[in-house]
Design an enzyme around this catalytic site. Structure first.
Site, PDB file in Angstrom:
ATOM      1  N   CYS A 166      -6.704   1.054 -10.243  1.00  0.00           N
ATOM      2  CA  CYS A 166      -5.267   0.749 -10.220  1.00  0.00           C
ATOM      3  C   CYS A 166      -4.524   1.557 -11.291  1.00  0.00           C
ATOM      4  O   CYS A 166      -3.404   2.019 -11.071  1.00  0.00           O
ATOM      5  CB  CYS A 166      -5.019  -0.736 -10.478  1.00  0.00           C
ATOM      6  SG  CYS A 166      -5.761  -1.807  -9.250  1.00  0.00           S
ATOM      7  N   CYS A 187      -7.943  -0.173  -0.744  1.00  0.00           N
ATOM      8  CA  CYS A 187      -7.395  -1.505  -0.959  1.00  0.00           C
ATOM      9  C   CYS A 187      -6.052  -1.686  -0.266  1.00  0.00           C
ATOM     10  O   CYS A 187      -5.464  -2.751  -0.360  1.00  0.00           O
ATOM     11  CB  CYS A 187      -7.308  -1.842  -2.437  1.00  0.00           C
ATOM     12  SG  CYS A 187      -7.368  -0.462  -3.536  1.00  0.00           S
TER      13      CYS A 187
END
Lengths: 209, 136
Positions: free
Chosen positions: B107, B37
């Site tokens: 995350c 990402c």
């Protein structure tokens, strides 16, 4: 891989062929994108040749040609056509092609932990992001800086692509796993640089409005 | 995709953004990233060498809202904990607190990795300091 395949229809040995050399029936599509294209598994591919093969195979495998054939062949032509499209999409793009080969070799692509990313790369990307943020918080006067950042990132990306090509050659000659690890590192760096470039371009587009 | 209110709160008012002197022997720095990402996360802790308690924590994250919220929350939790307590923070704690959806779990993993990297950096530093003292 598919050396011992036999024809589902006449039970003769067919090797990696898509059609039985004896009774000409369409065979279940082989697994593996390179095998389907009848290509050696090389990272550096001639994309013109790949495209030509794609057109030829698309015609040969097209479901319209199997309307009057057996149920099995109709199904194989659907399956093969669908895999062929996926395979072409993956193989024509150097980055996707490398990702495909890496995944076939058991490298994890999607869910990499940070320990797979060298600290120097993180340091570099962090600094580049910081610089970019500073430019962004400024007003229109940041434009020349953004434009020069855009040039720098584009150059870096070209450099990374040349590096990737060289690594592809090395792997094709040696089949050394160590080279695949390096290729994955280069792909990571490429992804980061690409993201930064996208951001700069977004920023420039907003400023231009 | 809709972010939870807690994620939005941390995203709009991130706590403890900033950086500390990397060369300070009491500061541990963790730098981690997720190439898929394009995220990079830097997390730092300042430890009181007498008590082993984390007195300050700072972060700077380039990434999506969930990555920013995860690291912001991590710095809040780190303050006042001992280094050993800090190592017990799990990514699932962050997931629960922020109600992160499955696609954003990585995350929280990144934030946990950042905590561990920062604490390990501090521990390595203080070990070499002790060695240096002992060899004097």
């Amino acid at each position: 891989m598919s050396a011992n395949r036999t024809c589902w229809q006449c039970a003769q040995s067919i090797g990696a062929s898509l059609f039985c050399p004896h009774c000409k029936s369409l065979q279940p599509p082989p697994s593996g994108y390179y095998t389907l294209f009848g290509l050696d598994r090389k990272l550096n591919l001639n994309t013109n040749e790949l495209q030509q093969r794609f057109y030829d195979l698309s015609r040969q495998l097209h479901p319209d040609r199997f309307m009057r054939k057996s149920e099995a062949e109709r199904q194989y032509s659907l399956d093969a056509s669908s895999i062929l499209n996926d395979a072409y999409r993956a193989l024509k793009d150097p980055v996707k092609r490398a990702q495909y080969v890496l995944s076939q070799e058991g490298f994890e692509i999607g869910e990499q932990r940070s320990k797979d990313v060298p600290p120097e790369l993180l340091e570099e990307v962090f600094e580049l992001n910081m610089a970019l943020e500073e430019m962004r918080s400024g007003d229109d006067s940041a434009r020349p800086q953004l434009e020069s950042a855009q040039n720098n990132f584009t150059n870096t990306l070209n450099e990374v692509d040349r590096q990737l090509e060289a690594q592809f050659r090395t792997y094709d000659e040696s089949s050394n796993r160590e080279v695949l690890t390096r290729i994955r590192g280069t792909l990571n760096r490429r992804k980061y640089i690409q993201n930064l470039l996208d951001e700069v371009q977004d920023q420039l587009a907003v400023g231009a409005q | 995709m809709a972010y939870s209110n807690k994620v939005l709160d941390h995203y709009n008012n991130p706590r403890n953004v900033g950086s500390m002197d990397k060369s300070d022997p009491n500061v541990g720095t963790g730098m981690v990233g997720a190439p898929e990402c394009g995220d990079v996360m830097k997390l730092q802790v300042k430890v009181n060498p007498e008590t082993g308690v984390i007195e300050d924590a700072k972060f700077k994250t380039f990434g999506c809202g969930s990555a920013i919220a995860s690291s912001s929350l991590a710095t809040e939790w780190l303050r006042g904990k001992t280094v050993d307590e800090a190592l017990e923070i799990k990514n699932t704690d962050i997931v629960n607190e922020l109600s992160l959806p499955p696609v954003k779990i990585h995350c929280s993993v990144l934030a946990e990795d950042a905590i561990k990297a920062a604490i390990n950096d501090y521990k390595t530093k203080s070990a070499t300091k002790v060695e240096a003292l002992a060899s004097k």
